[in-house]
Design an enzyme around this catalytic site. Sequence first.
Site, short mmCIF file in Angstrom:
data_model
loop_
_atom_site.label_atom_id
_atom_site.label_comp_id
_atom_site.label_asym_id
_atom_site.label_seq_id
_atom_site.Cartn_x
_atom_site.Cartn_y
_atom_site.Cartn_z
N GLY A 33 0.80 -1.22 0.00
CA GLY A 33 0.00 0.00 0.00
C GLY A 33 0.83 1.28 0.00
O GLY A 33 0.30 2.38 0.10
N ASP A 71 -5.66 -1.23 -17.08
CA ASP A 71 -5.98 -0.58 -15.80
C ASP A 71 -5.20 0.73 -15.63
O ASP A 71 -5.45 1.47 -14.68
CB ASP A 71 -5.70 -1.53 -14.63
CG ASP A 71 -4.30 -2.09 -14.66
OD1 ASP A 71 -3.97 -2.82 -15.60
OD2 ASP A 71 -3.51 -1.79 -13.74
#
Length: 482
Positions: A125, A251
Amino acid sequence: MKPLEGLAWTNRFAALGADFFTELPAQGLPDPHWVARSPACAELLGWPADWAARPEALAALSGNASWPGMRPLATVYSGHQFGVWAGQLGDGRALWLGEVDTPAGPQELQLKGGGRTPYSRRGDGRAVLRSSIREFLCSEAMTALGVPTTRALCITGSEMPVIRETVETAAVVTRVAPSFIRFGHFEHFAHHDQLEALRRLTAFFIAHHAPECADAPEPAVALLKKVALQTADLVAHWQAVGFCHGVMNTDNMSMLGLTLDYGPFGFMDAFDPGHICNHSDDRGRYAYARQPSVAFWNLHALAQAFVPLMDGEQEAAGERLLEAVEAFRDRFASQMLGRLRAKLGLDGEQPADQALADDFLKLMAASRADFTQSFRRLSRALTHPEPLRDLFIDRDALDAWLARWRPRTAPHAQARMLAVNPAVVLRNHLAEGAIRAAQGGDFSEIDRLLKVLSRPFDEPALPGDAALPPDWAQSLEVSCSS
Ligand code: AMP
Ligand code: MG
């Protein structure tokens, strides 16, 4: 000006509902500090000049605080990576904060590197300082070049260790765009047979970002065509400045035709059509010369996702979608030729212009001439051909080409060419210099480069900023690891 905490936020995306995202707070950087800020991006937002001096700014943009009205969320998308269906992806380290009203219309703010989300898969993350500096500088540099892109407002940093090939430190980039919606958002709902969600997303996107498509006989076809044309414009602009994206997975493709997700991108130094900027792309799928066909391929993936939106007989509906994608070809060709004509300073349009431009590119490739410098020096070659000739091995061939080119040039060609052929682009070694200084605690080189890159068509005060790369730049490797 009201305090930043008093900004009016809307979050139209959040109204789409739980199928589209997961709401969660950022995991803030411990003991954050400023690394860089873009005054031009703050100006776009209409924020006061002292915005970054306010403590609430550092807290919120390092993920440690939330201002009233923000609704942090991570969105879900899927996509094709390196030509293969990759399944569910999503914002694994990006958090959508919401939209703020600006003089330029509503703009979404996003933190990149704000901690794990349900879509992080095996990732942590986080974003490292190195790649955050590259994204920040390139977003703002592309803007100054006129290339559509997401923007970068700032970088916040921390001593928090992040493990990549080596141990690095964490940073958060605040990105800004009218929309971060990707091809992959549509692919996600189509692939998972969530037809209702796919319809809602399409209606949402059309209402807010493509209203002219709403009244078309088939809005999905009109939208696909619009995206195809915008994508063609984008890629033609990339090709014209020698920019390689590096990871053109679906994406990473913006529905607004913006350059999105700066990873292992690169501006070419020595011209090689087969140049691969991403060290992890061992088969060269995303090589410079392949970018237009990959964009076209990606548009087909988007068309596939639009099939369930179509009424009537499926095969005929598919044909109409394919036709919309086909619009890419002509648009890319005409945009590319238009940009090449401008780069060569040509007078009007003649049928032989394409060959003239192609032949210059061939000569550049044969000599591995520097992309940016070739066009910059060509801009002055009517009066000063020697610096250009220095870049080429086969000077006779170049002279023969110059003899064809000279009579085709427009009045005031030099000034016109200098306004479209940049002196300075974010070469890897320039970014690397700023990164190394920042890793040593000195962020001033980021600011300095930002200023230089925001005026790319001016000769820089330090000639080194426009110069050919030093020998050590050859060994720089840029991978997906960021
Ligand atoms: P990218 O190749 O950077 O466009 O990322 C592809 C996917 O991997 C996206 O879903 C990203 O959110 C995710 N991702 C990349 N890096 C990380 C990371 N460090 N932590 C979590 N997710 C990541
Ligand atoms: Mg991405």
